[in-house]
Design a protein around this motif. Structure first.
Motif, short mmCIF file in Angstrom:
data_model
loop_
_atom_site.label_atom_id
_atom_site.label_comp_id
_atom_site.label_asym_id
_atom_site.label_seq_id
_atom_site.Cartn_x
_atom_site.Cartn_y
_atom_site.Cartn_z
N PHE A 135 88.33 8.26 -42.48
CA PHE A 135 88.64 7.38 -41.36
C PHE A 135 89.82 6.47 -41.69
O PHE A 135 90.67 6.20 -40.85
N ILE A 140 91.91 4.69 -38.72
CA ILE A 140 90.84 4.08 -37.93
C ILE A 140 90.47 2.74 -38.57
O ILE A 140 90.01 2.71 -39.72
N PRO A 143 86.42 1.14 -40.66
CA PRO A 143 85.76 2.45 -40.67
C PRO A 143 84.24 2.39 -40.79
O PRO A 143 83.54 3.21 -40.21
N ARG A 146 83.06 1.91 -37.29
CA ARG A 146 83.34 3.06 -36.43
C ARG A 146 82.44 4.25 -36.75
O ARG A 146 82.15 5.06 -35.87
N LEU A 154 84.25 4.61 -28.17
CA LEU A 154 85.59 4.65 -28.75
C LEU A 154 86.61 5.04 -27.70
O LEU A 154 86.29 5.74 -26.73
N SER A 155 87.85 4.62 -27.88
CA SER A 155 88.92 4.97 -26.96
C SER A 155 89.33 6.43 -27.15
O SER A 155 88.94 7.08 -28.13
N MET A 158 91.17 6.85 -30.36
CA MET A 158 90.28 6.74 -31.51
C MET A 158 89.44 8.01 -31.67
O MET A 158 89.23 8.49 -32.79
N ASN A 159 88.96 8.55 -30.56
CA ASN A 159 88.22 9.82 -30.64
C ASN A 159 89.10 10.95 -31.15
O ASN A 159 88.62 11.83 -31.89
N GLN A 160 90.38 10.94 -30.76
CA GLN A 160 91.29 11.96 -31.28
C GLN A 160 91.44 11.83 -32.79
O GLN A 160 91.49 12.84 -33.52
N ARG A 161 91.46 10.62 -33.29
CA ARG A 161 91.54 10.40 -34.74
C ARG A 161 90.26 10.85 -35.43
O ARG A 161 90.29 11.37 -36.55
N VAL A 162 89.13 10.64 -34.77
CA VAL A 162 87.86 11.13 -35.32
C VAL A 162 87.90 12.65 -35.43
O VAL A 162 87.49 13.23 -36.45
N ILE A 188 100.56 6.04 -28.81
CA ILE A 188 99.52 6.74 -29.55
C ILE A 188 99.95 8.17 -29.85
O ILE A 188 99.67 8.72 -30.92
#
Length: 325
Positions: A135, A140, A143, A146, A154-155, A158-162, A188
């Protein structure tokens, strides 16, 4: 030997009105450390090609290929158990819609730790430490907090980063990013692309970027494969493709870029990608091509040589200049 080698891949879907060919004789070759972009409009078979290779299409799909190998291993005859040892570990994918790809019933931490448990066999303490590290790697903040959050908390960014953290969790040799910046704001988008290319440089993994954004291609890719209506119509190094496109479809895509517009009116490509019932007898792009003649409309073109970008066209653009060079 390429890391990923696919030759003559075709995918047919069974429908109530018959068979529909979504991918038609596509070749894909990627070496370790490569960044390949696959571009084209919606309906070009970009995502379906990669999902077929990963074995993630529904039972209605019939997949055929002369060659489909990854790391020298033939993917065509693998059992589900054998495939699960590869998918998510050596080969991973960032899906187009993180909100529909992440399980809403489980926290982000649980989902990433599950991949670590299955593929790396880490214990609970090691999984937690690795999840925090991943993370942090994808940017992120906080972490620890999160990891406890559900996807709806999550935005989109942020979900894309997950999703990216889950994809790189096991240090894959090949990462497929399917429209990784869709529905994200411009700031982003830039962060996600910088993150992917940075991870690619650090780990040496191969990266396949599926997109319809030629600006993204120019900034990130080394090689570009253009698909149209399920067929590969051109492939060139990114600089060569932007400078001297050989297929009319590629040229039309580039002409539609705002920065290349020569008038106040932005150029467009008339018509739509052909579907199941309106596929032309000849070149699939002929109904929309300003250069098409009777030969184009009646006879399917064969791919040209590498000096013309493997363009699938009877009359490739810039042909004379290339041949005499």
């Amino acid at each position: 030997m390429p890391l990923l080698d696919i030759r003559n891949l075709s995918v047919d879907f069974a429908t109530a009105s018959g068979q529909f060919r979504a991918v038609d004789g596509v070749d894909v070759s990627v070496d370790t450390g490569d960044i390949l972009a696959i571009v084209g409009e919606s309906g070009s078979g970009k995502s379906v090609s990669m999902l077929a290779m990963m074995g993630l299409l529904p039972w209605t799909a019939t997949i055929t290929a002369d060659v489909m190998s990854f790391g020298g291993q033939d993917l065509r005859g693998l059992s589900d158990r054998q495939r699960r040892k590869i998918i998510g570990k050596d080969m991973a994918m960032i899906f187009q819609e993180p909100m529909s790809s992440l399980n809403p019933c489980f926290t982000a931490g649980f989902q990433i730790k599950e991949a670590l448990r299955l593929h790396l066999g880490l214990d609970a303490k090691e999984r937690h430490a690795k999840a925090v590290e991943l993370f942090e790697m994808v940017g992120i903040p906080a972490p620890e907090d999160r990891l406890k959050a559900f996807p709806h908390q999550l935005s989109g960014g942020m979900n894309q980063r997950v999703m990216i953290a889950m994809a790189i969790a096991c240090s894959p040799k090949l990462l497929i990013a399917d429209e990784p910046t869709t529905a994200l704001d411009v700031t982003i988008q830039a962060q996600i692309l910088d993150l992917l290319t940075g991870l690619q440089r650090e780990t040496g993994m191969a990266l396949i970027l599926i997109t319809h954004d030629m600006g993204v291609v120019a900034e990130t890719a080394e090689r570009v494969q253009v698909q149209y209506a399920g067929q590969k119509v051109e492939e060139q190094p990114v600089g060569d493709l932007f400078e001297t496109p050989h297929h009319p479809y590629t040229a039309a895509l580039l002409a539609a870029l705002p920065e290349r517009a020569t008038s106040r009116k932005l150029p467009t490509i008339p018509g739509v990608v052909p579907g199941q019932f309106d596929r032309p007898a000849g070149c699939l792009f002929s109904p929309r091509c300003q250069f098409a003649d009777d030969r184009c409309r009646s006879t399917p073109p064969a791919p040209c040589g590498p000096e013309l970008g493997l363009a699938r066209c009877h009359y490739p653009l810039n042909a004379k200049a290339e041949v005499t060079a």
